[in-house]
Design an enzyme around this catalytic site. Structure first.
Site, PDB file in Angstrom:
ATOM      1  CB  SER A  13      -0.668   0.147   1.445  1.00 19.86           C
ATOM      2  OG  SER A  13      -0.349   0.058   2.570  1.00 19.86           O
ATOM      3  CG  LEU A  15       5.173   6.540   0.589  1.00 15.90           C
ATOM      4  CD1 LEU A  15       5.833   7.173   1.495  1.00 15.90           C
ATOM      5  CD2 LEU A  15       3.875   7.403   0.064  1.00 15.90           C
ATOM      6  CG  ASP A  57       6.630  -7.563  11.827  1.00 16.81           C
ATOM      7  OD1 ASP A  57       7.433  -7.152  11.496  1.00 16.81           O
ATOM      8  OD2 ASP A  57       5.887  -7.838  12.638  1.00 16.81           O
ATOM      9  CB  VAL A  58      10.178  -4.703   8.399  1.00 15.60           C
ATOM     10  CG1 VAL A  58       9.853  -5.209   6.877  1.00 15.60           C
ATOM     11  CG2 VAL A  58       9.529  -4.482   9.707  1.00 15.60           C
ATOM     12  CB  CYS A  83       7.753   1.178   2.123  1.00 16.31           C
ATOM     13  SG  CYS A  83       8.658   2.970   0.790  1.00 16.31           S
ATOM     14  CE1 TYR A 157       5.693   6.783  11.856  1.00 19.26           C
ATOM     15  CE2 TYR A 157       6.087   9.900  11.826  1.00 19.26           C
ATOM     16  CZ  TYR A 157       6.003   8.584  11.001  1.00 19.26           C
ATOM     17  OH  TYR A 157       5.948   8.668   9.688  1.00 19.26           O
ATOM     18  CE  LYS A 161       8.692   6.583   9.485  1.00 17.28           C
ATOM     19  NZ  LYS A 161       8.693   5.756   9.413  1.00 17.28           N
ATOM     20  CG  PHE A 190       4.350  11.449   0.356  1.00 15.86           C
ATOM     21  CD1 PHE A 190       4.029  12.052  -0.878  1.00 15.86           C
ATOM     22  CD2 PHE A 190       4.751  12.191   1.188  1.00 15.86           C
ATOM     23  CE1 PHE A 190       5.137  11.963  -1.864  1.00 15.86           C
ATOM     24  CE2 PHE A 190       6.059  12.942   0.592  1.00 15.86           C
ATOM     25  CZ  PHE A 190       5.857  13.457  -1.460  1.00 15.86           C
ATOM     26  CB  THR A 192      -0.855   6.774   1.299  1.00 21.57           C
ATOM     27  OG1 THR A 192      -0.389   6.571   3.178  1.00 21.57           O
ATOM     28  CG2 THR A 192       1.111   7.446   0.474  1.00 21.57           C
TER      29      THR A 192
HETATM   30  N1  NAD Z   1       2.032   9.221   3.948  1.00 19.32           N
HETATM   31  C1  NAD Z   1       3.423  10.300   4.258  1.00 19.32           C
HETATM   32  O1  NAD Z   1       2.935  11.077   4.752  1.00 19.32           O
HETATM   33  C2  NAD Z   1       4.071   9.686   5.316  1.00 19.32           C
HETATM   34  C3  NAD Z   1       4.816  10.569   5.522  1.00 19.32           C
HETATM   35  C4  NAD Z   1       5.776  10.468   6.298  1.00 19.32           C
HETATM   36  C5  NAD Z   1       6.964   9.380   6.306  1.00 19.32           C
HETATM   37  N2  NAD Z   1       5.885   8.251   5.645  1.00 19.32           N
HETATM   38  C6  NAD Z   1       7.053   6.665   6.413  1.00 19.32           C
HETATM   39  O2  NAD Z   1       6.143   6.166   4.756  1.00 19.32           O
HETATM   40  C7  NAD Z   1       6.299   4.983   4.464  1.00 19.32           C
HETATM   41  C8  NAD Z   1       5.190   3.805   3.754  1.00 19.32           C
HETATM   42  O3  NAD Z   1       3.765   4.871   4.558  1.00 19.32           O
HETATM   43  P1  NAD Z   1       2.512   4.931   4.004  1.00 19.32           P
HETATM   44  O4  NAD Z   1       2.326   6.734   3.690  1.00 19.32           O
HETATM   45  O5  NAD Z   1       2.342   5.113   2.514  1.00 19.32           O
HETATM   46  O6  NAD Z   1       1.485   3.906   4.868  1.00 19.32           O
HETATM   47  P2  NAD Z   1       0.620   2.909   4.684  1.00 19.32           P
HETATM   48  O7  NAD Z   1       0.515   2.187   5.914  1.00 19.32           O
HETATM   49  O8  NAD Z   1      -0.192   2.955   3.163  1.00 19.32           O
HETATM   50  O9  NAD Z   1       2.095   1.888   4.441  1.00 19.32           O
HETATM   51  C9  NAD Z   1       2.639   0.896   5.239  1.00 19.32           C
HETATM   52  C10 NAD Z   1       3.030  -0.485   5.808  1.00 19.32           C
HETATM   53  O10 NAD Z   1       3.559  -1.345   6.271  1.00 19.32           O
HETATM   54  C11 NAD Z   1       3.352  -2.611   7.110  1.00 19.32           C
HETATM   55  N3  NAD Z   1       3.940  -2.564   7.371  1.00 19.32           N
HETATM   56  C12 NAD Z   1       3.713  -1.559   8.750  1.00 19.32           C
HETATM   57  N4  NAD Z   1       4.408  -2.282   9.914  1.00 19.32           N
HETATM   58  C13 NAD Z   1       4.944  -3.720   9.297  1.00 19.32           C
HETATM   59  C14 NAD Z   1       5.790  -4.863   9.568  1.00 19.32           C
HETATM   60  N5  NAD Z   1       6.606  -4.222  11.051  1.00 19.32           N
HETATM   61  N6  NAD Z   1       6.248  -5.326   8.902  1.00 19.32           N
HETATM   62  C15 NAD Z   1       5.986  -4.894   7.859  1.00 19.32           C
HETATM   63  N7  NAD Z   1       5.120  -4.961   6.924  1.00 19.32           N
HETATM   64  C16 NAD Z   1       4.600  -3.512   7.496  1.00 19.32           C
HETATM   65  C17 NAD Z   1       1.343  -1.990   6.627  1.00 19.32           C
HETATM   66  O11 NAD Z   1       1.050  -3.084   6.554  1.00 19.32           O
HETATM   67  C18 NAD Z   1       1.407  -1.239   5.044  1.00 19.32           C
HETATM   68  O12 NAD Z   1       1.096  -1.869   4.203  1.00 19.32           O
HETATM   69  C19 NAD Z   1       6.152   4.297   6.896  1.00 19.32           C
HETATM   70  O13 NAD Z   1       7.133   4.207   7.304  1.00 19.32           O
HETATM   71  C20 NAD Z   1       5.698   5.709   6.774  1.00 19.32           C
HETATM   72  O14 NAD Z   1       6.089   5.887   8.586  1.00 19.32           O
HETATM   73  C21 NAD Z   1       4.380   8.238   5.506  1.00 19.32           C
END
Ligand code: NAD
Length: 251
Positions: A13, A15, A57-58, A83, A157, A161, A190, A192
């Protein structure tokens, strides 16, 4: 590189999915590591042949080992894009008492320990590959601008990060002699599925905070940067903000 494989964590999903799509379009084989089997199957149906989903799980060693093995079986592991991650919001002291220590540890585990787990196992596999044009591979991690200006309620959080941003240079220094680069992207806002938890009015107001362009970023714009990082050998050991000039206010 015709046999290049990319491992994208959290690629079901947001990014991660956009990145997996971008890398498929560039001709790479893609292995997605994610937690939801259902969304994994949807992603494979969308991305088509040469895409594999590995549930896991990562932060779990054997899950990541399986995903890395799968990537190596499908070709040569050249790119890793981390991601996977989770958001979290809780003040350090609230009406219900102090911040849960368990929750703090869970956020660190998913975002920081999980990222490191993937980096170490993937880099070990990359180190055994033949270099091409002076490189073995590239690892791209995802932090957040909260690493630098975490808002109220973002202690866990932001710490997770900031850890990802902070380990970028030492990882690049460790892995440079193995011809592997490490780069981190720190996204701003972003649009998402993770952002869908916000009420529409709050989401719109946040978009207005971005100096230019005055909106939320699109996942494809993140994916485009990742693709560029993979192709540009001079980008290394750096955390790149991708935020339209946004500096988060305290709340
Ligand atoms: N969307 C934003 O505005 C934004 C901003 C800054 C940082 N981020 C970072 O970008 C990354 C992607 O976020 P996104 O917005 O696409 O969110 P998202 O929720 O769409 O995607 C994150 C994905 O990571 C998976 N995930 C979470 N924990 C996990 C684990 N332990 N093992 C395997 N998979 C796991 C989730 O199931 C999900 O599919 C994240 O690290 C988030 O913190 C997002």
């Amino acid at each position: 590189m015709s046999d290049a494989t990319a491992l994208v964590t959290g690629g079901t999903s947001g990014l991660g999915l956009a990145t997996a799509e971008r890398l498929r379009a560039a001709g790479m084989r893609v292995v997605i590591l994610g937690r939801s089997r259902e969304r994994g199957e949807e992603a494979v149906a969308r991305l088509g042949a040469e895409t594999v989903f590995v549930p896991g799980d990562v932060a779990v060693e054997k899950d990541v080992e399986r995903a890395v093995r799968e990537a190596a079986l499908r070709g040569t592991l050249r790119a890793v894009v981390n991601c996977a991650g989770r958001a979290h919001a809780a003040r350090v002291v609230s009406r219900s008492g102090p911040h849960s220590l368990k929750e703090f540890a869970e956020v660190i585990e998913a975002n920081l320990l999980g990222t490191f787990n993937v980096v170490r196992l993937a880099a070990d596999a990359m180190a055994a590959t033949e270099p091409v044009a002076g490189e073995r591979g590239v690892i791209v991690n995802t932090a957040s601008i909260a690493a630098f200006e975490g808002q109220t309620g973002q202690a866990a959080y932001a710490a997770s990060k900031a850890g990802v941003a902070g380990m970028t240079l030492p990882l690049a220094r460790d892995l440079g002699p193995l011809l592997i680069r490490v780069v981190t992207v720190a996204p701003g806002l972003f649009d998402t599925p993770a952002a869908d938890v916000l009420p529409a009015a709050r989401k719109a107001a946040l978009g207005e905070l971005v100096p230019q362009p005055r909106r939320w970023g699109r996942a494809e714009e993140f994916a485009e940067l990742v693709h560029h990082i993979l192709r540009n050998p001079m980008i290394n050991g750096e955390t790149i903000r991708l935020d339209g000039g946004l500096r988060l206010p305290s709340r």
